[in-house]
Design a protein around this motif. Structure first.
Motif, mmCIF file in Angstrom:
data_model
loop_
_atom_site.group_PDB
_atom_site.id
_atom_site.type_symbol
_atom_site.label_atom_id
_atom_site.label_comp_id
_atom_site.label_asym_id
_atom_site.label_seq_id
_atom_site.Cartn_x
_atom_site.Cartn_y
_atom_site.Cartn_z
ATOM 1 N N ILE A 29 2.524 1.628 -3.528
ATOM 2 C CA ILE A 29 1.709 1.951 -4.345
ATOM 3 C C ILE A 29 1.462 3.691 -4.530
ATOM 4 O O ILE A 29 1.413 4.231 -5.419
ATOM 5 C CB ILE A 29 0.268 1.371 -4.200
ATOM 6 C CG1 ILE A 29 0.353 0.091 -4.653
ATOM 7 C CG2 ILE A 29 -0.770 2.208 -4.930
ATOM 8 C CD1 ILE A 29 -1.023 -0.825 -4.063
ATOM 9 N N LYS A 30 1.543 4.281 -3.124
ATOM 10 C CA LYS A 30 1.556 5.716 -2.954
ATOM 11 C C LYS A 30 2.671 6.410 -3.671
ATOM 12 O O LYS A 30 2.541 7.546 -4.045
ATOM 13 C CB LYS A 30 1.443 6.078 -1.650
ATOM 14 C CG LYS A 30 -0.061 5.593 -0.814
ATOM 15 C CD LYS A 30 -0.193 5.963 0.581
ATOM 16 C CE LYS A 30 -1.085 5.438 1.226
ATOM 17 N NZ LYS A 30 -1.123 5.481 2.761
ATOM 18 N N ARG A 31 3.652 5.642 -3.648
ATOM 19 C CA ARG A 31 4.861 6.155 -4.312
ATOM 20 C C ARG A 31 5.033 5.842 -5.873
ATOM 21 O O ARG A 31 5.924 6.250 -6.363
ATOM 22 C CB ARG A 31 6.327 5.635 -3.752
ATOM 23 C CG ARG A 31 6.347 5.930 -2.336
ATOM 24 C CD ARG A 31 7.880 5.595 -2.104
ATOM 25 N NE ARG A 31 7.775 4.908 -0.459
ATOM 26 C CZ ARG A 31 8.530 4.149 -0.311
ATOM 27 N NH1 ARG A 31 9.890 3.612 -0.835
ATOM 28 N NH2 ARG A 31 8.502 3.507 1.226
ATOM 29 N N VAL A 35 -6.240 0.351 -7.330
ATOM 30 C CA VAL A 35 -5.046 0.871 -7.237
ATOM 31 C C VAL A 35 -4.921 1.825 -8.552
ATOM 32 O O VAL A 35 -5.406 1.479 -9.520
ATOM 33 C CB VAL A 35 -3.773 0.059 -7.057
ATOM 34 C CG1 VAL A 35 -4.043 -0.823 -5.781
ATOM 35 C CG2 VAL A 35 -3.626 -1.081 -8.348
ATOM 36 N N GLN A 91 0.864 -1.102 -0.015
ATOM 37 C CA GLN A 91 -0.082 0.030 0.262
ATOM 38 C C GLN A 91 0.807 1.339 0.085
ATOM 39 O O GLN A 91 0.574 2.342 -0.719
ATOM 40 C CB GLN A 91 -0.901 0.055 1.060
ATOM 41 C CG GLN A 91 -1.925 0.954 1.313
ATOM 42 C CD GLN A 91 -2.960 0.789 0.384
ATOM 43 O OE1 GLN A 91 -3.067 0.004 -0.451
ATOM 44 N NE2 GLN A 91 -3.904 1.873 0.341
ATOM 45 N N GLU A 92 2.054 1.179 0.832
ATOM 46 C CA GLU A 92 2.878 2.483 0.711
ATOM 47 C C GLU A 92 3.573 2.562 -0.569
ATOM 48 O O GLU A 92 3.860 3.716 -0.984
ATOM 49 C CB GLU A 92 3.797 2.157 1.800
ATOM 50 C CG GLU A 92 3.279 2.197 3.340
ATOM 51 C CD GLU A 92 2.685 3.745 3.538
ATOM 52 O OE1 GLU A 92 3.242 4.893 3.156
ATOM 53 O OE2 GLU A 92 1.485 3.879 3.888
#
Length: 125
Positions: free
Chosen positions: A18-20, A40, A15-16
């Motif tokens: 993906i944010k990047r 996503v 999840q982290e």
């Protein structure tokens, strides 16, 4: 050899990442994805059954997180793709099942996913 080791990440770390801007590669079959998929921003779907002829569609210049339902097929897919020369690959452990249990975003019907599968977490009874 150390280079043969497959690096794994958990759904929370995924999840982290993906944010990047990391890309998810979902190798589940079409029917599985139609029923339930990851919600996503960057997702590439190449079913495991088509990976041999379509693996060249996978970007070689970025890190890819390979996903499936439980993390087992994606682990095999990472191993296969490494043999084909791709190196920037991560396998998401415990797959979509753990993703759903963590409450991360999905599209579709989550009723087929066991909500409280014992996974070594402290909430297991």
């Amino acid at each position: 050899m150390a280079t043969d080791l497959i690096k794994e990440v958990c759904p929370t770390s995924t999840q982290e990442l993906i944010k990047r801007g990391y890309l998810l590669l979902d190798i589940r079959e079409k029917k599985e994805v139609e029923k339930l998929s990851f919600n996503v921003p960057r997702l590439l779907h190449i079913p495991l059954s088509e990976l041999e002829e379509k693996y060249n569609q996978i970007p070689k210049d970025e890190i890819i997180i390979v996903v499936c339902t439980t993390g087992e097929r994606s682990y095999r897919a990472v191993s296969y793709l490494k043999e084909k020369g791709l190196s920037n690959l991560l396998n998401m452990k415990k797959g979509l099942e753990k993703w759903v249990q963590k409450g991360f975003p999905t599209l579709g019907d989550t009723s087929s996913i066991p909500q409280h599968a014992c996974c070594g977490d402290s909430h297991c009874h």
